[in-house]
Design a protein around this motif. Structure first.
Motif, mmCIF file in Angstrom:
data_model
loop_
_atom_site.group_PDB
_atom_site.id
_atom_site.type_symbol
_atom_site.label_atom_id
_atom_site.label_comp_id
_atom_site.label_asym_id
_atom_site.label_seq_id
_atom_site.Cartn_x
_atom_site.Cartn_y
_atom_site.Cartn_z
ATOM 1 N N LYS A 123 0.964 -1.208 -0.025
ATOM 2 C CA LYS A 123 0.083 -0.032 -0.016
ATOM 3 C C LYS A 123 0.999 1.215 -0.001
ATOM 4 O O LYS A 123 0.579 2.313 -0.585
ATOM 5 C CB LYS A 123 -0.923 -0.106 1.141
ATOM 6 C CG LYS A 123 -2.055 -1.056 1.016
ATOM 7 C CD LYS A 123 -2.714 -0.923 2.285
ATOM 8 C CE LYS A 123 -3.950 -1.998 2.450
ATOM 9 N NZ LYS A 123 -4.980 -2.114 3.294
ATOM 10 N N ILE A 124 1.815 1.380 0.760
ATOM 11 C CA ILE A 124 2.793 2.357 1.000
ATOM 12 C C ILE A 124 3.612 2.477 -0.477
ATOM 13 O O ILE A 124 3.479 3.679 -1.093
ATOM 14 C CB ILE A 124 3.824 2.438 1.900
ATOM 15 C CG1 ILE A 124 3.048 2.329 3.254
ATOM 16 C CG2 ILE A 124 4.893 3.317 1.834
ATOM 17 C CD1 ILE A 124 4.183 1.809 4.394
ATOM 18 N N GLU A 125 3.941 1.550 -1.122
ATOM 19 C CA GLU A 125 4.753 1.646 -2.321
ATOM 20 C C GLU A 125 3.639 2.346 -3.628
ATOM 21 O O GLU A 125 3.980 2.991 -4.320
ATOM 22 C CB GLU A 125 5.197 0.147 -2.923
ATOM 23 C CG GLU A 125 6.490 -0.065 -2.088
ATOM 24 C CD GLU A 125 6.937 -1.495 -2.481
ATOM 25 O OE1 GLU A 125 6.222 -2.260 -3.098
ATOM 26 O OE2 GLU A 125 8.146 -1.680 -1.842
ATOM 27 N N PHE A 126 2.383 1.492 -3.525
ATOM 28 C CA PHE A 126 1.422 2.289 -4.220
ATOM 29 C C PHE A 126 1.152 3.693 -4.194
ATOM 30 O O PHE A 126 1.100 4.484 -5.007
ATOM 31 C CB PHE A 126 0.044 1.456 -4.182
ATOM 32 C CG PHE A 126 -1.083 2.093 -4.854
ATOM 33 C CD1 PHE A 126 -1.217 1.641 -6.118
ATOM 34 C CD2 PHE A 126 -2.054 2.762 -4.298
ATOM 35 C CE1 PHE A 126 -2.403 1.924 -6.874
ATOM 36 C CE2 PHE A 126 -3.244 3.474 -4.920
ATOM 37 C CZ PHE A 126 -3.261 2.975 -6.418
ATOM 38 N N PHE A 127 0.863 4.011 -3.033
ATOM 39 C CA PHE A 127 0.548 5.499 -2.828
ATOM 40 C C PHE A 127 2.012 6.582 -3.088
ATOM 41 O O PHE A 127 1.818 7.662 -3.530
ATOM 42 C CB PHE A 127 0.351 5.732 -1.294
ATOM 43 C CG PHE A 127 -1.300 5.249 -1.172
ATOM 44 C CD1 PHE A 127 -2.186 6.139 -1.930
ATOM 45 C CD2 PHE A 127 -1.758 4.362 -0.380
ATOM 46 C CE1 PHE A 127 -3.579 5.764 -1.757
ATOM 47 C CE2 PHE A 127 -3.029 3.958 -0.170
ATOM 48 C CZ PHE A 127 -3.938 4.513 -1.038
ATOM 49 N N GLU A 128 3.173 5.818 -2.818
ATOM 50 C CA GLU A 128 4.199 6.532 -3.110
ATOM 51 C C GLU A 128 4.513 6.724 -4.615
ATOM 52 O O GLU A 128 4.604 7.981 -5.308
ATOM 53 C CB GLU A 128 5.531 6.273 -2.722
ATOM 54 C CG GLU A 128 5.866 6.044 -1.199
ATOM 55 C CD GLU A 128 7.121 5.297 -0.728
ATOM 56 O OE1 GLU A 128 7.465 4.427 -1.518
ATOM 57 O OE2 GLU A 128 7.458 5.623 0.400
ATOM 58 N N LYS A 129 4.177 5.554 -5.422
ATOM 59 C CA LYS A 129 3.992 5.778 -7.060
ATOM 60 C C LYS A 129 3.172 6.600 -7.529
ATOM 61 O O LYS A 129 3.227 7.408 -8.664
ATOM 62 C CB LYS A 129 4.150 4.426 -7.657
ATOM 63 C CG LYS A 129 5.300 3.595 -7.538
ATOM 64 C CD LYS A 129 4.908 2.056 -8.022
ATOM 65 C CE LYS A 129 6.152 1.383 -7.713
ATOM 66 N NZ LYS A 129 5.923 -0.043 -8.404
ATOM 67 N N LYS A 130 2.044 6.800 -6.788
ATOM 68 C CA LYS A 130 0.826 7.360 -7.326
ATOM 69 C C LYS A 130 1.005 9.037 -7.093
ATOM 70 O O LYS A 130 0.733 9.659 -7.873
ATOM 71 C CB LYS A 130 -0.492 7.177 -6.346
ATOM 72 C CG LYS A 130 -1.823 7.641 -6.691
ATOM 73 C CD LYS A 130 -2.911 7.209 -6.018
ATOM 74 C CE LYS A 130 -4.060 8.135 -6.220
ATOM 75 N NZ LYS A 130 -5.150 7.694 -5.419
ATOM 76 N N ASP A 131 1.754 9.221 -5.912
ATOM 77 C CA ASP A 131 2.048 10.636 -5.624
ATOM 78 C C ASP A 131 3.300 11.247 -6.422
ATOM 79 O O ASP A 131 3.537 12.384 -6.405
ATOM 80 C CB ASP A 131 2.520 10.739 -4.011
ATOM 81 C CG ASP A 131 1.081 10.795 -3.352
ATOM 82 O OD1 ASP A 131 0.115 10.908 -3.838
ATOM 83 O OD2 ASP A 131 1.247 10.410 -1.952
ATOM 84 N N ALA A 132 3.972 10.223 -7.209
ATOM 85 C CA ALA A 132 5.234 10.552 -7.830
ATOM 86 C C ALA A 132 5.078 11.070 -9.179
ATOM 87 O O ALA A 132 3.948 11.286 -9.609
ATOM 88 C CB ALA A 132 6.119 9.357 -7.785
#
Length: 65
Positions: free
Chosen positions: A56-65
């Motif tokens: 989930k953290i990786e998903f949101f980090e990619k989404k925000d990038a």
């Protein structure tokens, strides 16, 4: 281990309890094996929760990038 959803903290406490039983002097082989098996279940449950959180953290980090 009950089938209900438990929190990470509850599972971690169960894992710690299993480890304490294994460390205790005078633990029978049967009790040690049962505690070991329960500990493995708690470990797998905690590991699954941590992996889900990581994804989930990786998903949101990619989404925000």
């Amino acid at each position: 281990m009950a089938e209900k959803k438990m929190s990470f903290e509850e599972a971690l406490a169960g894992l710690e309890k299993s480890a304490e039983i294994l460390k205790k002097d005078g633990t029978t082989l049967e009790a040690a094996m049962e505690s070991f098996e329960q500990g493995i279940m708690y470990y797998n449950y905690c590991n699954e929760m941590l992996n889900d959180a990581k994804q989930k953290i990786e998903f949101f980090e990619k989404k925000d990038a």
